[in-house]
Design an enzyme around this catalytic site. Structure first.
Site, PDB file in Angstrom:
ATOM      1  CG  HIS A 158       9.130 -19.598 -40.806  1.00 53.62           C
ATOM      2  ND1 HIS A 158       9.081 -20.129 -42.077  1.00 53.62           N
ATOM      3  CD2 HIS A 158       8.884 -18.273 -40.951  1.00 53.62           C
ATOM      4  CE1 HIS A 158       8.806 -19.166 -42.949  1.00 53.62           C
ATOM      5  NE2 HIS A 158       8.678 -18.024 -42.284  1.00 53.62           N
TER       6      HIS A 158
ATOM      7  CD  GLU B  58      12.838 -15.098 -45.794  1.00 57.67           C
ATOM      8  OE1 GLU B  58      12.261 -14.439 -44.921  1.00 57.67           O
ATOM      9  OE2 GLU B  58      12.422 -15.184 -46.950  1.00 57.67           O
TER      10      GLU B  58
ATOM     11  CG  ASN C  93      12.453 -18.209 -48.905  1.00 59.93           C
ATOM     12  OD1 ASN C  93      12.385 -19.397 -49.242  1.00 59.93           O
ATOM     13  ND2 ASN C  93      12.375 -17.821 -47.653  1.00 59.93           N
TER      14      ASN C  93
ATOM     15  NE  ARG D 217       9.678 -23.473 -45.871  1.00 63.73           N
ATOM     16  CZ  ARG D 217      10.321 -22.332 -45.965  1.00 63.73           C
ATOM     17  NH1 ARG D 217      10.358 -21.684 -47.102  1.00 63.73           N
ATOM     18  NH2 ARG D 217      10.924 -21.815 -44.921  1.00 63.73           N
TER      19      ARG D 217
ATOM     20  CE1 TYR E 224       7.280 -13.964 -51.057  1.00 62.06           C
ATOM     21  CE2 TYR E 224       9.408 -14.453 -50.078  1.00 62.06           C
ATOM     22  CZ  TYR E 224       8.061 -14.712 -50.194  1.00 62.06           C
ATOM     23  OH  TYR E 224       7.478 -15.700 -49.463  1.00 62.06           O
TER      24      TYR E 224
ATOM     25  CD  GLU F  74       9.097 -18.218 -47.542  1.00 65.25           C
ATOM     26  OE1 GLU F  74       8.955 -16.995 -47.732  1.00 65.25           O
ATOM     27  OE2 GLU F  74       9.394 -18.699 -46.438  1.00 65.25           O
TER      28      GLU F  74
END
Ligand SMILES: *[C@@H]1O[C@H](CO)[C@@H](O)[C@H](O)[C@H]1NC(C)=O
Ligand SMILES: *[C@@H]1O[C@H](CO)[C@@H](O)[C@H](O)[C@H]1NC(C)=O
Ligand SMILES: *[C@@H]1O[C@H](CO)[C@@H](O)[C@H](O)[C@H]1NC(C)=O
Ligand SMILES: *[C@@H]1O[C@H](CO)[C@@H](O)[C@H](O)[C@H]1NC(C)=O
Length: 490
Positions: free
Chosen positions: A140, A185, A324, A95, A326, A396
């Protein structure tokens, strides 16, 4: 039991035990990067300035150590080595994102850079030659500065400019790229940028958060529809917007409403319009913000309403759900008179909600990164509960450490997240089809350039930007090769 029966039972148990750790057939592993964070070459050829170039050249608070992405990993020159690393890991996909100003120096689609076009052609062809699928993020975070000068994501015309950009991108690469992310995002693009000022363009302006939120959704939708109408019939690829990195947990049982509002505010604000049956803003968020507006004397809703036509435009513009993950935060209702410190989603203050770190998890490193792998499975359940049984992709998931080569903390994190993902698949029945580790190599991490997320270490002091595999690279490679999860610990 006879010994033969015992043997059969133990074989069965082994099979059952092993089954849980095996990834479904066809499950795809990848690793991720983004243009500004790795390419460097910010001013080569006819490339123009992006908002990150401008911000890190001119706004001192944007960088902890005065560095910027002018050179970064120098992937503009070292892309062949990047492909080699993807091959070493055995990745099914890589990616990466396209730099808007490298492809369209004017920001508008009236001029395509020959060098920019060739750069991505080479990268895509090089990956395909090695049997690695390119997964392309169209945007991005590196908006052309020329468009920022016109208001950037707060100008309603940006959805047309983005549509034009996307059409150019498809015309150049859709014959070879089958999986796409339109925008990565939005919460970082709108909320973190305009409420904290810690991301480019580095402007603190709350009204801009809401204008941006709507424009990002319209831009995504228009770009998705161009592909759907003009390219999908030819190439059968799929597109999604890519959301959010945080799961919100209720502080106490009484805070479940606060936690759900936090999810709706920071995730739902960018997904409800696309994935829900009714479209538009999450009703609870629209209501609360409008009540706040009335209370504070605004005559117009600051979260701009969708017209019926816009609702229809945005609704259903997906082929899968990319997100994503985290870490996680705890949400609770603010105490009377409590001052709410700004957060990366500042509007949360208007809802009277406090977001905090888990009290029983100590930060692994400053600034706090609260490891909570269970949040991944919970996030997956939440998505399915809200929007049904979609194809899901983890675009991600990553962990930063100090930069050491024997990075057991990163391997533990990967293991624990992959385990939660497998539980979501095997126990809960979720259709997760891919996982992408962030990041392939240490990259220029925006306003915190020193953070090291890479499977590969990059020597930023050498002009060669030498890349070396960390222990986590070997771990990931083995997981991919076995198509099964094992503990990183001996
Ligand atoms: C490009 O930027 C670098 C700094 O990163 C500077 O040294 C160089 O002179 C610039 N090149 C051009 C052609 O402007
Ligand atoms: C970088 O930005 C993030 C997101 O707004 C913020 O949480 C963090 O504190 C910032 N770091 C620095 C060093 O300013
Ligand atoms: C998961 O989604 C993919 C893509 O839509 C589909 O081909 C596959 O059948 C789905 N798998 C399950 C188990 O639903
Ligand atoms: C790289 O340079 C920085 C300062 O520019 C220094 O702190 C660091 O120790 C150097 N790293 C290596 C591996 O030489």
């Amino acid at each position: 039991m006879f010994s033969s029966q015992v043997a059969v039972v133990s074989i069965l148990l082994t099979l059952v035990g092993a089954e849980e750790l095996v990834f479904p057939p066809g499950f795809k592993f990848g690793a991720a990067s983004s243009a500004y964070q790795i390419e460097g070459a910010w001013n080569v050829s006819d490339k123009t300035e992006s908002i990150w170039d401008r911000a890190l050249h001119t706004l001192p608070w944007m960088s902890t150590d005065g560095t910027n992405g002018d050179v970064a990993c120098d992937s503009y020159h070292l892309w062949q080595r990047d492909i080699e690393m993807a091959e070493e890991l055995g990745l099914k996909f890589y990616r990466f994102s396209l730099s808007w100003t490298r492809l369209l120096p004017n920001g508008f689609a009236n001029k395509i850079s020959e060098d920019g076009k060739n750069y991505y052609d080479n990268l895509i062809n090089g990956l395909l030659e090695k049997g690695i699928e390119p997964l392309v993020t169209i945007y991005h975070w590196d908006l052309p500065q020329s468009l920022q000068d016109l208001g950037g994501w707060t100008n309603p015309l940006i959805s047309d400019w983005f549509e034009d950009y996307a059409r150019v991108v498809y015309s150049l690469y859709a014959d070879r790229v089958k999986t796409w992310i339109t925008i990565n995002e939005p919460v970082a693009i709108c909320d973190t940028a305009y409420s904290m000022g810690t991301f480019a363009p580095g402007i603190i302006h709350l009204e801009s958060v809401y204008l941006c939120s709507k424009n990002v959704l319209l831009a995504h939708a228009k770009a998705w529809r161009v592909y759907d109408e003009e390219y999908k019939p030819l190439y059968h690829g799929k597109l999604s917007i890519c959301n959010h990195w945080v799961w919100f947990e209720a502080h106490t049982e009484d805070d479940e409403e606060a936690a759900e509002l936090s999810r709706q505010y920071s995730v739902g604000r960018y997904t409800h319009a696309i994935y829900s049956n009714e479209g538009g803003w999450p009703p609870a968020i629209e209501e609360r913000l409008n009540a706040y507006n009335v209370l504070h004397g605004y005559s117009h809703p600051r979260l701009p309403p969708f017209t019926d036509e816009e609702k229809e435009l945005v609704k259903g513009t997906y082929d899968y759900y990319g997100f994503n993950y985290y870490f996680s935060l705890m949400a609770r209702r603010a105490l009377p008179g409590e001052t709410i410190t700004p957060h990366y989603v500042a509007g949360i203050r208007e809802l009277g909600i406090v977001m905090e770190a888990y009290p029983d998890l100590s930060p692994t490193l400053p600034p706090a990164f609260y490891k909570y792998p269970e949040g991944l499975r919970k996030h997956i359940s939440w998505i399915r509960e809200k929007y049904g049984d979609l194809e899901l992709m983890i675009a991600e998931n990553g962990f930063y450490s100090t930069g050491k080569m024997n990075d057991f903390d990163r391997m533990d994190y990967m293991h624990d997240c992959l385990e939660q993902m497998l539980l979501a698949i095997t126990e809960d029945g979720a259709n997760v089809t891919g996982y992408s580790y962030w990041s392939l190599m240490d990259s220029f991490e925006w306003n915190e350039s020193g953070l090291k997320f890479g499977l590969y270490h990059v020597d930023f002091n050498s002009t060669e930007r030498t890349r070396s595999a960390r222990a986590s690279a070997d771990y990931y490679k083995t997981v991919i090769k076995n198509h099964a999860l094992h503990s990183p610990r001996p």
